[in-house]
Design an enzyme around this catalytic site. Structure first.
Site, mmCIF file in Angstrom:
data_model
loop_
_atom_site.group_PDB
_atom_site.id
_atom_site.type_symbol
_atom_site.label_atom_id
_atom_site.label_comp_id
_atom_site.label_asym_id
_atom_site.label_seq_id
_atom_site.Cartn_x
_atom_site.Cartn_y
_atom_site.Cartn_z
ATOM 1 N N LYS A 80 0.821 -1.220 0.000
ATOM 2 C CA LYS A 80 0.000 0.000 0.000
ATOM 3 C C LYS A 80 0.853 1.269 0.000
ATOM 4 C CE LYS A 80 -0.844 0.230 5.032
ATOM 5 N NZ LYS A 80 -0.273 1.546 5.320
ATOM 6 N N ASP A 81 2.158 1.157 0.373
ATOM 7 C CA ASP A 81 3.034 2.329 0.391
ATOM 8 C C ASP A 81 3.566 2.698 -0.991
ATOM 9 O OD1 ASP A 81 2.757 2.524 3.137
ATOM 10 O OD2 ASP A 81 4.584 1.385 3.579
ATOM 11 N N ARG A 132 -8.178 8.476 5.160
ATOM 12 C CA ARG A 132 -9.193 7.465 4.820
ATOM 13 C C ARG A 132 -9.909 6.972 6.073
ATOM 14 N NH1 ARG A 132 -8.711 2.250 5.697
ATOM 15 N NH2 ARG A 132 -6.492 2.510 6.111
ATOM 16 N N ARG A 133 -9.127 6.618 7.091
ATOM 17 C CA ARG A 133 -9.730 6.146 8.339
ATOM 18 C C ARG A 133 -10.538 7.259 8.997
ATOM 19 N NH1 ARG A 133 -4.130 3.258 10.109
ATOM 20 N NH2 ARG A 133 -4.523 1.174 9.248
ATOM 21 N N ARG A 150 1.608 9.321 14.345
ATOM 22 C CA ARG A 150 2.689 8.819 13.488
ATOM 23 C C ARG A 150 3.575 7.868 14.282
ATOM 24 N NH1 ARG A 150 4.799 11.656 9.336
ATOM 25 N NH2 ARG A 150 5.990 9.732 9.063
ATOM 26 N N ARG A 156 3.144 3.512 18.153
ATOM 27 C CA ARG A 156 1.746 3.947 18.226
ATOM 28 C C ARG A 156 1.024 3.303 19.413
ATOM 29 N NH1 ARG A 156 -0.388 4.489 11.963
ATOM 30 N NH2 ARG A 156 1.604 5.100 11.054
ATOM 31 N N CYS A 245 -1.272 8.274 -0.822
ATOM 32 C CA CYS A 245 -1.717 7.691 0.448
ATOM 33 C C CYS A 245 -2.465 8.699 1.323
ATOM 34 C CB CYS A 245 -0.525 7.115 1.202
ATOM 35 S SG CYS A 245 0.707 8.340 1.654
#
Length: 526
Positions: A80-81, A132-133, A150, A156, A245
């Site tokens: 996805k990156d 998106r989230r 981040r 996290r 992204c």
């Protein structure tokens, strides 16, 4: 292959897990490799959110530069990156099996509120660096305070542990790969159909130089063509939208019963209510283009949608329509009344499970003030029943997903067979779930309400009619006919069967809830 390879990777715990996974997979076919850790822009700049960083490939560019320079032989990326196009001279040689693309919501236990959807207390602070989230979370829970988060996965989690946030959201794949112990938190899993993941979430990409044919061939035992085919749809959607992204875009493609299913969520900005779309197709050819066409800025939407259910002002379905200035005509054609006013609590004494097929069943059952056994578990059909059960102060142990009650019955039977199961329900209910359970399961049917049809319901002139129960279908078509230009949506298969008996063609959403209905309306051609 005689030569020893050098694998380029970022230095985070997750990146190293991914690189070691590839290293071990190569060793299994007799190829040795060493790791080289490379720092990327995304690793160096941690004080800015991703949408503030310049350019693309924040976590991949430096690895690609070393590949082109020949200082490494292959790079391992979180798929996805990657930007949607490879730099000239580089290709994706292999994509291994994809991990579960679900999201996990980690909540501090003293910040849990069972009455709220997603279980985060009202006004809670949720950490995520993903637009998106953020868009999808706020669509479900506009009261939440979304703060930037981040750092790598353990960082996290530590920030949550230090109570900088009430909850954080992470990809399940990363948590699973690292084997993190999350027992100190309340964890809620959101499937790709509930909260649509980033394109290619949960997948790895092994990138090499295009000219390295020997290595390409050596990597093919690790490649999964069916995963590549599905990711190609997701990444084509991303490319057609021209996004990176930071775009509030989720896209997930899977294959079920020979059909490709694509779930898409897109907002213009992270604070905007996202549009949701579900499409099915027998082939991936042109599928990404079909998805993107539904989001065309010039698309014409229906002026009015009728639904046989009362809706609150904050209803997800209502907000999804009013965003496009679609008038909502919401009125039920039936009313419900209790069948019993007092409950003999003796029947609950040894019950293992209580299963609800509707919100009304939950409401009327708890109106009886039942004395529940301590270890009783709850099963529900759909998120509407789950939300109602939460309002009564209880978590769900099993949620039936999908519109086919036969599938849900088989799924529930796998965990409930041989148990004692109570079914609070409507009088004369279809007993769809009960029929899927084994003979050694003790079933207790408890009618708690009945439906009464409205006499002479007014016909609707809306372009789209949404029916939420067989009783509402019966009530509407007893005196009314369908206009040739009207299109119909049925919330589930039992409602669909009633429409079939009436001779009415209909669309079936993927899930029997307001999100599924919103997807179905958005997916009806203009």
């Amino acid at each position: 292959m005689d030569r020893k390879l050098i694998i380029g990777t970022r230095g985070s715990d997750l990146a190293l897990w991914q690189a070691h996974f590839v290293q071990d997979s190569l060793a299994a076919i007799g190829i040795t490799a060493d790791l080289k850790i490379i720092k990327t822009q995304g690793d160096r700049v941690l004080h800015l959110s991703l949408d503030k960083l310049e350019g693309k490939g924040f976590f991949t560019k430096e690895l690609e530069e070393e590949l082109l320079a020949g200082t490494i032989d292959l790079a391992v990326h979180s798929h996805k990156d990657l930007p949607t196009e490879n730099p000239p001279g580089l290709i994706i040689a292999a994509v291994p099996d994809r991990e579960d693309a679900s999201e996990l919501l980690l909540i501090l236990k003293d910040c849990v509120d069972v009455h709220q959807k997603l279980s985060v207390k009202y006004g809670g602070i949720v950490g995520t660096s993903s637009n998106r989230r953020k868009a999808q979370l706020l669509a479900y829970r506009p009261d939440l305070d979304i703060k930037d988060l981040r750092g790598n996965v353990p960082t996290r989690v530590n920030k949550l542990r230090e109570e900088n946030y009430d909850a954080i959201m992470l990809a399940k794949a990363g948590v699973h790969r690292l084997g993190l112990d999350l027992s100190e938190f309340h964890v809620e899993e959101l499937t790709p159909t509930e909260l649509v993941p980033a394109p290619a979430q949960g997948a790895l990409a092994i990138q090499i130089r295009e000219s390295d044919n020997e290595l390409f061939n050596a990597l093919q035992p690790m490649n999964r063509p069916e995963v590549v085919e599905q990711l190609a749809v997701e990444r084509a959607v991303l490319k057609l939208f021209g996004g990176g992204c930071h775009m509030p875009l989720g896209c997930y493609c899977t294959k079920e019963d020979g059909l490709f299913q694509v779930f898409t969520s897109k907002a213009d900005e992270s604070e905007d209510f996202p549009d949701r779309l579900f499409l099915e197709a027998p082939t991936t050819e042109g599928l990404a283009q079909k998805v993107v066409a539904f989001f065309d800025k010039d698309r014409v939407f229906p002026k009015k949608v009728f639904i046989t259910r009362e809706l609150s002002e904050n209803s997800y379905f209502r907000k999804s329509l009013e965003k496009h200035d679609i008038e909502v005509e919401a009125r039920s054609l039936i009313r419900t009344v209790p069948v019993i006013t007092k409950l003999d609590n003796y029947i609950l004494k040894n019950v293992d499970w209580i299963f609800f097929s509707s919100k009304n069943a939950v409401e009327y059952f708890f109106n009886l003030e039942p004395l529940l056994p301590k270890k009783v578990k709850f099963g529900v059909m759909g998120s509407g029943s789950e939300d109602m059960l939460r309002r009564k102060g209880h978590f769900v142990d099993y949620t039936g997903i999908g519109v086919d009650t036969a599938d849900v019955a088989a799924d529930f039977a796998a965990i409930a067979n041989g148990k004692i199961v109570l079914f609070p329900s409507a009088k004369d209910s279809l007993r769809s779930i009960q029929q899927g359970l084994s003979p050694d399961t003790r079933i207790i049917d408890l009618p708690v309400y009945e439906t009464i049809q409205e006499e002479n319901p007014v016909q609707s002139g809306a372009e789209i009619l949404v029916f939420t129960s067989p009783s509402n279908v019966e009530a509407y078509f007893e005196k009314n006919l369908l206009h040739p230009d009207q299109q119909v949506i049925a919330i589930g298969k039992s409602t669909g069967k009633k429409l079939e008996e009436t001779g009415v063609k209909y669309t079936l959403p993927y899930s029997p809830d307001e999100t599924g209905l919103a997807e179905a309306v958005f997916g009806i051609g203009s």
